[in-house]
Every structure is written in C-alpha cells, then in structure tokens.
Write an enzyme that holds these catalytic residues in place. Sequence first.
Site, PDB file in Angstrom:
ATOM      1  N   HIS A 194      26.970  85.200  62.560  1.00  0.00           N
ATOM      2  CA  HIS A 194      27.682  86.373  62.049  1.00  0.00           C
ATOM      3  C   HIS A 194      27.943  86.271  60.552  1.00  0.00           C
ATOM      4  O   HIS A 194      28.815  86.956  60.023  1.00  0.00           O
ATOM      5  CB  HIS A 194      28.991  86.560  62.827  1.00  0.00           C
ATOM      6  CG  HIS A 194      28.764  86.782  64.294  1.00  0.00           C
ATOM      7  ND1 HIS A 194      28.199  87.936  64.778  1.00  0.00           N
ATOM      8  CD2 HIS A 194      28.942  85.988  65.362  1.00  0.00           C
ATOM      9  CE1 HIS A 194      28.077  87.852  66.099  1.00  0.00           C
ATOM     10  NE2 HIS A 194      28.519  86.663  66.468  1.00  0.00           N
ATOM     11  N   ASN A 198      62.736  62.617  43.954  1.00  0.00           N
ATOM     12  CA  ASN A 198      61.675  63.113  44.841  1.00  0.00           C
ATOM     13  C   ASN A 198      62.076  64.494  45.286  1.00  0.00           C
ATOM     14  O   ASN A 198      63.243  64.699  45.633  1.00  0.00           O
ATOM     15  CB  ASN A 198      61.554  62.266  46.113  1.00  0.00           C
ATOM     16  CG  ASN A 198      60.766  61.027  45.887  1.00  0.00           C
ATOM     17  OD1 ASN A 198      60.396  60.724  44.767  1.00  0.00           O
ATOM     18  ND2 ASN A 198      60.532  60.288  46.956  1.00  0.00           N
ATOM     19  N   GLY A 199      61.106  65.406  45.359  1.00  0.00           N
ATOM     20  CA  GLY A 199      61.400  66.755  45.828  1.00  0.00           C
ATOM     21  C   GLY A 199      61.234  67.745  44.698  1.00  0.00           C
ATOM     22  O   GLY A 199      60.576  67.453  43.688  1.00  0.00           O
ATOM     23  N   TRP A 207      54.045  62.526  41.467  1.00  0.00           N
ATOM     24  CA  TRP A 207      52.915  63.406  41.769  1.00  0.00           C
ATOM     25  C   TRP A 207      53.255  64.726  41.105  1.00  0.00           C
ATOM     26  O   TRP A 207      54.195  65.413  41.501  1.00  0.00           O
ATOM     27  CB  TRP A 207      52.791  63.550  43.279  1.00  0.00           C
ATOM     28  CG  TRP A 207      51.578  64.273  43.753  1.00  0.00           C
ATOM     29  CD1 TRP A 207      50.312  63.761  43.879  1.00  0.00           C
ATOM     30  CD2 TRP A 207      51.497  65.628  44.209  1.00  0.00           C
ATOM     31  NE1 TRP A 207      49.468  64.720  44.386  1.00  0.00           N
ATOM     32  CE2 TRP A 207      50.167  65.874  44.590  1.00  0.00           C
ATOM     33  CE3 TRP A 207      52.423  66.669  44.335  1.00  0.00           C
ATOM     34  CZ2 TRP A 207      49.729  67.097  45.082  1.00  0.00           C
ATOM     35  CZ3 TRP A 207      51.989  67.896  44.819  1.00  0.00           C
ATOM     36  CH2 TRP A 207      50.654  68.095  45.186  1.00  0.00           C
ATOM     37  N   ARG A 217      51.181  57.162  48.877  1.00  0.00           N
ATOM     38  CA  ARG A 217      51.700  58.523  48.946  1.00  0.00           C
ATOM     39  C   ARG A 217      50.985  59.456  47.979  1.00  0.00           C
ATOM     40  O   ARG A 217      51.108  60.669  48.080  1.00  0.00           O
ATOM     41  CB  ARG A 217      53.204  58.515  48.644  1.00  0.00           C
ATOM     42  CG  ARG A 217      53.996  57.788  49.685  1.00  0.00           C
ATOM     43  CD  ARG A 217      55.392  57.491  49.215  1.00  0.00           C
ATOM     44  NE  ARG A 217      56.232  58.668  49.102  1.00  0.00           N
ATOM     45  CZ  ARG A 217      56.947  59.170  50.103  1.00  0.00           C
ATOM     46  NH1 ARG A 217      56.902  58.609  51.278  1.00  0.00           N
ATOM     47  NH2 ARG A 217      57.712  60.219  49.924  1.00  0.00           N
ATOM     48  N   LYS A 269      38.200  65.962  57.019  1.00  0.00           N
ATOM     49  CA  LYS A 269      38.106  64.524  56.711  1.00  0.00           C
ATOM     50  C   LYS A 269      37.033  64.281  55.664  1.00  0.00           C
ATOM     51  O   LYS A 269      37.238  63.569  54.690  1.00  0.00           O
ATOM     52  CB  LYS A 269      37.768  63.775  58.001  1.00  0.00           C
ATOM     53  CG  LYS A 269      38.398  62.471  58.232  1.00  0.00           C
ATOM     54  CD  LYS A 269      39.846  62.433  58.583  1.00  0.00           C
ATOM     55  CE  LYS A 269      40.775  63.244  57.781  1.00  0.00           C
ATOM     56  NZ  LYS A 269      42.104  63.380  58.266  1.00  0.00           N
ATOM     57  N   LYS A 306      50.186  61.791  50.318  1.00  0.00           N
ATOM     58  CA  LYS A 306      50.640  61.597  51.694  1.00  0.00           C
ATOM     59  C   LYS A 306      52.063  62.132  51.747  1.00  0.00           C
ATOM     60  O   LYS A 306      52.800  61.999  50.770  1.00  0.00           O
ATOM     61  CB  LYS A 306      50.621  60.090  51.978  1.00  0.00           C
ATOM     62  CG  LYS A 306      50.806  59.729  53.434  1.00  0.00           C
ATOM     63  CD  LYS A 306      49.482  59.433  54.086  1.00  0.00           C
ATOM     64  CE  LYS A 306      49.583  59.100  55.545  1.00  0.00           C
ATOM     65  NZ  LYS A 306      48.375  59.526  56.262  1.00  0.00           N
ATOM     66  N   GLU A 364      38.690  69.394  62.039  1.00  0.00           N
ATOM     67  CA  GLU A 364      39.226  68.133  61.534  1.00  0.00           C
ATOM     68  C   GLU A 364      38.129  67.302  60.850  1.00  0.00           C
ATOM     69  O   GLU A 364      38.357  66.678  59.818  1.00  0.00           O
ATOM     70  CB  GLU A 364      39.892  67.353  62.675  1.00  0.00           C
ATOM     71  CG  GLU A 364      40.385  65.972  62.330  1.00  0.00           C
ATOM     72  CD  GLU A 364      41.362  65.924  61.153  1.00  0.00           C
ATOM     73  OE1 GLU A 364      41.833  66.964  60.690  1.00  0.00           O
ATOM     74  OE2 GLU A 364      41.630  64.805  60.682  1.00  0.00           O
ATOM     75  N   CYS A 403      55.768  61.880  45.473  1.00  0.00           N
ATOM     76  CA  CYS A 403      56.541  60.931  44.683  1.00  0.00           C
ATOM     77  C   CYS A 403      57.151  59.837  45.552  1.00  0.00           C
ATOM     78  O   CYS A 403      57.433  60.058  46.729  1.00  0.00           O
ATOM     79  CB  CYS A 403      57.678  61.646  43.980  1.00  0.00           C
ATOM     80  SG  CYS A 403      57.175  63.038  42.997  1.00  0.00           S
ATOM     81  N   GLU A 457      37.979  65.835  52.091  1.00  0.00           N
ATOM     82  CA  GLU A 457      39.093  65.254  51.326  1.00  0.00           C
ATOM     83  C   GLU A 457      38.776  63.878  50.761  1.00  0.00           C
ATOM     84  O   GLU A 457      39.273  63.515  49.715  1.00  0.00           O
ATOM     85  CB  GLU A 457      40.386  65.236  52.141  1.00  0.00           C
ATOM     86  CG  GLU A 457      40.403  64.272  53.290  1.00  0.00           C
ATOM     87  CD  GLU A 457      41.720  64.294  54.061  1.00  0.00           C
ATOM     88  OE1 GLU A 457      42.782  64.443  53.450  1.00  0.00           O
ATOM     89  OE2 GLU A 457      41.671  64.150  55.286  1.00  0.00           O
TER      90      GLU A 457
HETATM   91  C1  F6R Z   1      44.666  65.025  56.003  1.00  0.00           C
HETATM   92  C2  F6R Z   1      46.089  64.822  56.053  1.00  0.00           C
HETATM   93  C3  F6R Z   1      46.968  66.002  55.848  1.00  0.00           C
HETATM   94  C4  F6R Z   1      48.217  65.893  56.727  1.00  0.00           C
HETATM   95  C5  F6R Z   1      49.193  67.045  56.418  1.00  0.00           C
HETATM   96  C6  F6R Z   1      50.392  66.999  57.325  1.00  0.00           C
HETATM   97  O1  F6R Z   1      43.978  63.856  56.305  1.00  0.00           O
HETATM   98  O2  F6R Z   1      46.559  63.738  56.227  1.00  0.00           O
HETATM   99  O3  F6R Z   1      46.282  67.198  56.081  1.00  0.00           O
HETATM  100  O4  F6R Z   1      47.822  65.939  58.063  1.00  0.00           O
HETATM  101  O5  F6R Z   1      49.603  66.972  55.094  1.00  0.00           O
HETATM  102  O6  F6R Z   1      51.080  65.797  57.188  1.00  0.00           O
HETATM  103  P1  F6R Z   1      52.087  65.289  58.295  1.00  0.00           P
HETATM  104  O7  F6R Z   1      51.278  64.991  59.511  1.00  0.00           O
HETATM  105  O8  F6R Z   1      52.733  64.082  57.710  1.00  0.00           O
HETATM  106  O9  F6R Z   1      53.037  66.415  58.544  1.00  0.00           O
END
Ligand code: F6R
Length: 601
Positions: free
Chosen positions: A498, A99-100, A73, A27, A479, A596, A475, A2, A482
């Site tokens: 395995h 928010n929260g 969100w 976000r 990437k 985000k 990673e 949010c 997602e």
């Molecule tokens: C993936 C991504 C998330 C963040 C995770 C932690 O591309 O961005 O997996 O890495 O939510 O977020 P931060 O780094 O803000 O703690």
Amino acid sequence: MCGIAGYVGRRDAVATAMESLLRLEYRGYDSAGVAYATDRGIEVHRCPGKVRDLIASLEEGINAQAAIAHTRWATHGAPTERNAHPHQDCSNRFAVVHNGIIENHAVLRAQLRERGHTFTSETDTEVAAHLIEERLAPGAAPHDLARVLQSLMEDLNGSFALGVVCRDWPESIVALRHESPLILGRARTGHMLASDLPALIGRAEESWVLEDGDTVVLTPYDVVVTARDGRPRAPGWEPITLDATSAERAGYEHFMLKEIHEAPAAVRETLRGRLDPDGRVVLSELPDAVIERMKWGHVHFVACGTAYHAGLYGQRLFRSCLGRRAEASVASEFRYDEPLVDHDSVVVLISQSGETADTLAAAKEAKRRGATTVAVVNCVGSSLARTADAALMTRAGPEIGVASTKAYTAQITALAALGTTCGCECLSEDLPRLASAVETVLTGEDRIRDLAEALYRQQCFFFLGRGYDAAAAAEAALKLKEISYIHAEAYPAGEMKHGPLALIDASVTVVGICTRSDTHLKMCSNLMEARARDGRVLAVLRDDLPVPEAATDVLTLPSVAEPLMPVVAMTALQLLAYHIARLRGCAIDQPRNLAKSVTVE
Ligand code: F6R
C-alpha cells in the site's frame, strides 16, 4: 539523562564523586562538572565531552570533604563548558546541580535580572542558584538551606532534583527531590547522593530512595531527611544486594552485549516464584480485584519507545488470547489525547526505569480519570512503582546500555505471565522453557555475526511481520536505528504493497520475522513482493515453518508457543543490531543524542 553523584565523608570526596559519576555515564550526557567546598570557598570544574576528560583536567589530591558531580544532557543551551553544571549564584557562595526541567525559568530569569542578578549560562538551572542566593540569610545553617529548597517547590514549575554545596559548610551537601529521582547511600566512610542505584553499587552498603518533596542534609556522620510537610522522615535504609559486576561490563565489549546475554536470567528471574509446578502463574503482588478487572474491563498499555513495543505485544495478547478490548498507546500521546479510560479501565504502564516523564504523566492522567493503574517496571523504588495502584516488577537487573534489551525481554515475559493469570491458556506449558529457548539463540551468535558482516554496509532496512511479529518488527527497527544509525522502518507485512514497496530496490534489506503459522504463506508472498523488486530478504524463521522462497538469507529460531516467539526473535534481532553497529564502529552503549531514563516530557 542528567546524572547527579555526590559524596560527603572521610574519603577523597572529589575522587569518590567522580567514580560514582562514571557509573551514571550510561544515562547519556554531553558535558560534565563537579563542585566542592573547601575552607577557601567553592571550586567548580566543568567541560563539554566525557567524564574522563573532566577527571583528567582535575588536580590530584584535592582535599575536599563534600563534592557534587553532574552529567548534563543538554536541553536549555548548547553542551558547552558555560552551560555544564554545577551553576553558581552571583557571590559564588553555592554550587547547584540539577536534574529535570524548570519550565518557568524564562519568567524567573527576567525577574531575577531585574533584581540585579547576573547570569552566566543559558540553562534553566541557574535560576535556582540565584533564588537560593536571595533566600538564604548570612550565617544560616544547612537545615535553613533545606527549608529554602523546599520553598522553591512553590515557585518552580517542572521536575527537579537539586544538590547544593555551600562554602559556609564544607562538610555538607543539601538536596531536594521533586519529581526527579534521588537516592541516598550509606557507606562506612560517609554518605552519598545519586540519581540512580548503579552510582552506589560497590561504594555504599545501603540505599534509601527519597520521596517526592523530601529534602536532605548529608554530612559525613549524619543524614537528616525532612518531608514536604516539614516532619522528619524516619530512616528507610535498605541493603544494596547487587554486586559490582551488575554495574560493570564483566569482560564484554559493551554493556549492551552483556545485557543481551543476561536475557535468559532476566526471563528466569521474572518468572521466579510466580510459576507453580502445574504451570499456573501466581502474581501475588497484584490484588485479586485488579486481575478481575483486567478480565472484564478495558485494558490499556501505555509506555514509550521499547516499552511501548512491549505494550503492542500486551495489546495483541489480550485481544487474541483473551478476547479482551485492549489498546496500546504511546505515553506522550495518551496524556493529551482525551484517553477513553474510566473506572472500568486498567491502565498498564510499562517502563524499565520507572522514571520516564511521559509515562509518569500518563499514569497521573489515568488515575485522574478513575482508572486502576498497574506498573510493569524494572527499577525497584522508582516513581512509577510507587505511583501506580499495583506494581508487577520485572527482574531484569540494572540495565546500563542505553538501548533496552533484557528489560524488553523481561517486560514481554511479565506481560505473558499477566495474560496467563488473566486466563490465557496457551502459554503455561512453554513459559518454563522460554529461558532455554533464549539460550539456544545465544549459542547461535556466530551465525548472527556472519549475517551482520554481510549486512552492515546496507543503508536501509525494513522489518516486516504479522501479528506478534509486527510488534517485534517495530522493536527490531528501533534497535537497529538507535545504535547503528541506519534508517530502519517497521511495517505489518501486508501493508507494504500500500505504499512502502515503492522504496524497495537492491539497496534495501527486508527482514521478514516469520514465527506465525496461520499467516505464513501470506508472509512468504509479501517477502516475494520485496524480492521481485531486488530487495535482499532475510527470513528470521521459526524452525518448524517452511523456508520462504524469497529468502536470500535465513536465520532459524527455536520454536515455543507463538505468543512467546517475540522474546526468542528479539534476542536474535538485538544481537544482529548489536553486531551491525559494532562493525560500523558506533558508540553502542551511548548512542548519539539519546539518553537512558528520559525524565523530561
Ligand atoms: C530504546 C529505549 C527507549 C526506552 C524508552 C522508555 O532502546 O531504551 O525507547 O524504552 O525511553 O524508557 P523506560 O522503559 O525507562 O520508561
């Protein structure tokens, strides 16, 4: 997650709040809304979907002096108009954005219902509106509302940043920060309120990050902040030095692409002032005692998602280069897992936003157990930067795309610098030329685009590697999945036989990350096992290693010291994921279901 954007001042408040809200779209959200107070009362407009839909539904020239806007969100209740914020009390005296999460909302809702309140949404937020309604006397002033918001901290469990407009004072916004970020902005025309800095860039000249427990009354002319203990807080305005392009796409099709191209700058900035001419790394922000403890104590890396993958890198670096006992944990597990940390431990918490609820909770737990906490964090003034005993800032600049790219690059760079300070000698020669190696990868983008053309219809990917490459594989798989919604898994290459090898056939692409010399022949054999089952094999190969026989495609990478290769390899793999997602027509900067800055546990 949010986002809150508020404005009070001489400009058109609704238009200004909406412009700011657009800057918080990154976000992740699924509905939006705005409330403003006029002489006639409170007006609320909300809709599921995009901020632009909301803007299109608003009349032009709304004459309001204060407005609060919100992107939601969904957590409690579906993303509908009814559940979108702002929420109101029974008498439409207030509108509240939040928010929260209010964890005890169900109990409070039942009690409020018994006392005669009518609820119009399924959200946790609405209880706050009704509690305010009960506590704010008729004829009260804005600072009385600030006191009511403070009192909510005793009754509400969870995290909440609240912004409120009230029909009694059409010129004011009152807000509270409690374990969910809120920033103030000072502009020539008035004052602003936001969940994150991008909402203020280009609109306010100065910012001020509220502390937990602070309340604030904003008017066009004044900002009054009161701390949790009731004392006024002295102004802490800081100039906003970032220019508008840092919050805009600057000609790139997506923020993600722009941010991948900002990786060399992220590396340079993260090392700026920290490398002396002899190649020694000096991290002056970390007290000597912390560095000493990292040299002999137990080091834990704790984080979520991409940042956790950076933690896997840290674990590997501290084990293999320094011979230290090191461990990486997912933050949401660490907290509830009776972690083996004590006074001899250093817990390194890694985060782009510095506001991730799981990581913040893990930091508290580590402190409770007596560990020294070090934040490796990108957002200045974030909760994590302030909670930890020491902070090593990554300097990637604002990251807007939901998928983390340059922030990961900066995290690995910072961890490599940390390892070097702790005695790891193998990196100091190559750290200064890491940024140019990343640039070389970016100049090869056409080749990566071609590979994406060849691969984007595939339905399943495996990413394999050994050592550092296994951490990079994790990673790379994240990437791809997602942003392209393709199923992707990562395995240490030797583990395929395995079990997972059973899945390999002609419909599967296996990406072998091959940057490690001592196990290269073994890696080649593992790729051969996949090729023998008709899997398509892309070798992402350090340019001084032999091409694996199994490779159906090869992408070469410029060579730097092995522990730095994940930065180089991941830049290429971020670009590959980006171009595959683009060809599949995905919403790259705002992937479905994701947010985000994940501020709920
Ligand atoms: C993936 C991504 C998330 C963040 C995770 C932690 O591309 O961005 O997996 O890495 O939510 O977020 P931060 O780094 O803000 O703690």
